[in-house]
Design a protein around this motif. Structure first.
Motif, mmCIF file in Angstrom:
data_model
loop_
_atom_site.group_PDB
_atom_site.id
_atom_site.type_symbol
_atom_site.label_atom_id
_atom_site.label_comp_id
_atom_site.label_asym_id
_atom_site.label_seq_id
_atom_site.Cartn_x
_atom_site.Cartn_y
_atom_site.Cartn_z
ATOM 1 N N LEU A 68 17.635 13.278 -6.001
ATOM 2 C CA LEU A 68 18.541 12.802 -4.967
ATOM 3 C C LEU A 68 19.930 12.543 -5.523
ATOM 4 C CD1 LEU A 68 16.198 10.395 -2.969
ATOM 5 C CD2 LEU A 68 17.392 12.394 -2.043
ATOM 6 N N VAL A 69 19.991 11.980 -6.728
ATOM 7 C CA VAL A 69 21.296 11.705 -7.343
ATOM 8 C C VAL A 69 22.008 12.999 -7.703
ATOM 9 C CG1 VAL A 69 22.480 10.675 -9.327
ATOM 10 C CG2 VAL A 69 20.612 9.446 -8.219
ATOM 11 N N THR A 70 21.296 13.942 -8.323
ATOM 12 C CA THR A 70 21.926 15.189 -8.741
ATOM 13 C C THR A 70 22.309 16.059 -7.542
ATOM 14 O OG1 THR A 70 19.719 16.164 -9.041
ATOM 15 C CG2 THR A 70 20.774 15.219 -10.976
ATOM 16 N N THR A 71 21.455 16.080 -6.526
ATOM 17 C CA THR A 71 21.762 16.855 -5.323
ATOM 18 C C THR A 71 22.985 16.304 -4.609
ATOM 19 O OG1 THR A 71 19.427 17.422 -5.028
ATOM 20 C CG2 THR A 71 20.861 17.671 -3.109
ATOM 21 N N ASN A 72 23.129 14.998 -4.640
ATOM 22 C CA ASN A 72 24.268 14.340 -3.983
ATOM 23 C C ASN A 72 25.228 13.775 -5.032
ATOM 24 O OD1 ASN A 72 23.273 14.230 -0.974
ATOM 25 N ND2 ASN A 72 21.524 13.561 -2.204
ATOM 26 N N LEU A 114 23.487 5.652 1.294
ATOM 27 C CA LEU A 114 22.119 5.788 1.794
ATOM 28 C C LEU A 114 22.055 6.802 2.928
ATOM 29 C CD1 LEU A 114 21.020 2.034 1.774
ATOM 30 C CD2 LEU A 114 20.008 3.865 0.406
ATOM 31 N N MET A 115 23.064 6.802 3.794
ATOM 32 C CA MET A 115 23.105 7.782 4.879
ATOM 33 C C MET A 115 23.184 9.203 4.326
ATOM 34 S SD MET A 115 25.544 6.082 7.845
ATOM 35 C CE MET A 115 25.295 7.516 8.904
ATOM 36 N N VAL A 116 24.011 9.391 3.301
ATOM 37 C CA VAL A 116 24.147 10.717 2.689
ATOM 38 C C VAL A 116 22.833 11.149 2.044
ATOM 39 C CG1 VAL A 116 25.296 12.011 0.850
ATOM 40 C CG2 VAL A 116 26.626 10.476 2.303
ATOM 41 N N LEU A 117 22.185 10.237 1.345
ATOM 42 C CA LEU A 117 20.915 10.558 0.687
ATOM 43 C C LEU A 117 19.855 10.947 1.707
ATOM 44 C CD1 LEU A 117 20.768 7.662 -1.963
ATOM 45 C CD2 LEU A 117 21.412 10.048 -2.356
ATOM 46 N N LEU A 118 19.777 10.194 2.792
ATOM 47 C CA LEU A 118 18.796 10.489 3.835
ATOM 48 C C LEU A 118 19.101 11.816 4.528
ATOM 49 C CD1 LEU A 118 18.443 6.909 5.335
ATOM 50 C CD2 LEU A 118 16.560 8.251 4.380
ATOM 51 N N ALA A 119 20.385 12.065 4.789
ATOM 52 C CA ALA A 119 20.771 13.310 5.452
ATOM 53 C C ALA A 119 20.451 14.518 4.591
ATOM 54 C CB ALA A 119 22.263 13.284 5.785
ATOM 55 N N ALA A 146 26.842 2.820 -11.316
ATOM 56 C CA ALA A 146 25.835 3.869 -11.523
ATOM 57 C C ALA A 146 24.428 3.293 -11.401
ATOM 58 C CB ALA A 146 26.024 4.517 -12.898
ATOM 59 N N GLY A 147 24.235 2.059 -11.871
ATOM 60 C CA GLY A 147 22.944 1.403 -11.720
ATOM 61 C C GLY A 147 22.592 1.206 -10.255
ATOM 62 N N SER A 148 23.596 0.878 -9.452
ATOM 63 C CA SER A 148 23.367 0.728 -8.011
ATOM 64 C C SER A 148 22.975 2.058 -7.376
ATOM 65 C CB SER A 148 24.631 0.179 -7.330
ATOM 66 O OG SER A 148 24.930 -1.119 -7.798
ATOM 67 N N VAL A 149 23.636 3.136 -7.790
ATOM 68 C CA VAL A 149 23.315 4.466 -7.262
ATOM 69 C C VAL A 149 21.859 4.821 -7.552
ATOM 70 C CG1 VAL A 149 23.762 6.942 -7.526
ATOM 71 C CG2 VAL A 149 25.677 5.348 -7.355
ATOM 72 N N LEU A 150 21.421 4.588 -8.779
ATOM 73 C CA LEU A 150 20.041 4.892 -9.155
ATOM 74 C C LEU A 150 19.052 4.068 -8.341
ATOM 75 C CD1 LEU A 150 20.279 5.127 -13.055
ATOM 76 C CD2 LEU A 150 19.945 7.009 -11.432
ATOM 77 N N SER A 151 19.362 2.796 -8.152
ATOM 78 C CA SER A 151 18.480 1.919 -7.395
ATOM 79 C C SER A 151 18.366 2.366 -5.940
ATOM 80 C CB SER A 151 18.998 0.476 -7.468
ATOM 81 O OG SER A 151 18.168 -0.389 -6.732
ATOM 82 N N LEU A 152 19.505 2.720 -5.332
ATOM 83 C CA LEU A 152 19.502 3.178 -3.939
ATOM 84 C C LEU A 152 18.740 4.492 -3.798
ATOM 85 C CD1 LEU A 152 23.247 2.411 -3.092
ATOM 86 C CD2 LEU A 152 21.254 1.154 -2.242
ATOM 87 N N ALA A 153 18.973 5.408 -4.730
ATOM 88 C CA ALA A 153 18.288 6.703 -4.684
ATOM 89 C C ALA A 153 16.793 6.538 -4.883
ATOM 90 C CB ALA A 153 18.873 7.642 -5.739
ATOM 91 N N PHE A 154 16.413 5.610 -5.740
ATOM 92 C CA PHE A 154 14.985 5.390 -5.978
ATOM 93 C C PHE A 154 14.303 4.908 -4.700
ATOM 94 C CE2 PHE A 154 11.242 3.013 -7.302
ATOM 95 C CZ PHE A 154 10.661 3.895 -8.206
ATOM 96 N N GLY A 155 14.937 3.985 -3.986
ATOM 97 C CA GLY A 155 14.357 3.490 -2.738
ATOM 98 C C GLY A 155 14.172 4.591 -1.710
#
Length: 237
Positions: free
Chosen positions: A17-21, A87-92, A209-218
């Motif tokens: 999710l992180v690499t794709t976005n 989160l919206m971008v990750l879900l989309a 970056a830690g926040s990004v990883l945490s959000l993507a993990f969820g």
């Protein structure tokens, strides 16, 4: 790519999710990290409020002035709003965003409830707080992606993660430990250089970056555990 709901699946899904976005992730780091770095440089934010890039959020003590307090409040607000849109971008990106109309206030409310529950749990011998964080890890996906209510999202996440607590916990632990090692190396290099500007930028970027990883993990947990096949069949029935 189809993944199993296990240790490797949760870990791999978050990284994918992180690499794709990557563009959205880097934008989040630049905006949130940049705002935080400016606060550090100006003495408006205490650098001790974060450890290895994992921020503890908004805090004020008696020695801080009103300007510092307002800046920290603005930093916390910016982080929450930026997190919501990421989160919206990750879900989309994985086809799980049903509606783009904002639910920012519901997200803020759920974030407050989650933090309060986790903090209370941590005070009760730590373990209950960890359990809540694991079982509520998919809640943002239900709230934003499925447009469920705040308490409904927490409840659905609790049910969806039933039986998967250990793989979720260990996958997140490995993700964060790996991140801490990388952040520690970067922080060590920044400290060796000795520039206040570089140290502020490096620590702020690591925290974001830690926040990004945490959000993507969820979101990764949500996408692997939430079965929407029934809802899809209802749409085409």
């Amino acid at each position: 790519m189809d993944r199993n709901a296990d240790f490797g699946g949760f870990l791999g899904q978050a990284i994918d999710l992180v690499t794709t976005n990557s563009r959205a992730s880097l934008l989040f780091i630049a905006v949130v990290g940049g705002f935080n770095a400016f606060g550090l440089m100006m003495g408006l934010i205490d650098g001790n409020d974060s450890i290895a890039g994992i921020g503890f959020g908004f805090s004020i003590d008696a020695s801080e002035g009103i300007t510092a307090a307002l800046y920290q409040l603005a930093t916390a607000a910016l982080s929450i709003v930026a997190s919501y849109f990421l989160l919206m971008v990750l879900l989309a990106s994985c086809g799980r965003l049903k509606d783009r109309s904002t639910r920012i206030w519901a997200y803020i409310g759920m974030s407050i409830l989650t933090v309060l529950g986790a903090v209370l749990g941590m005070l009760l011998l730590i373990v209950p707080g960890i359990i809540l964080l694991v079982r509520w890890s998919a809640a943002s996906g239900f709230l934003i992606g499925e447009r469920a209510g705040v308490t409904e999202s927490l409840g659905q996440s609790w049910e969806a993660t039933r039986g998967y607590s250990w793989p979720i916990f260990f996958a997140f632990l490995v993700l964060i430990v790996g991140f801490i090692v990388v952040a520690g190396v970067i922080g060590g290099v920044a400290g060796f250089i000795g520039s206040d500007l570089i140290i502020a930028i490096a620590s702020s970027a690591a925290e974001a970056a830690g926040s990004v990883l945490s959000l993507a993990f969820g979101i990764g947990v949500y996408t692997l555990l939430h079965d929407d096949s029934q809802q899809v069949s209802e749409v085409f029935s």
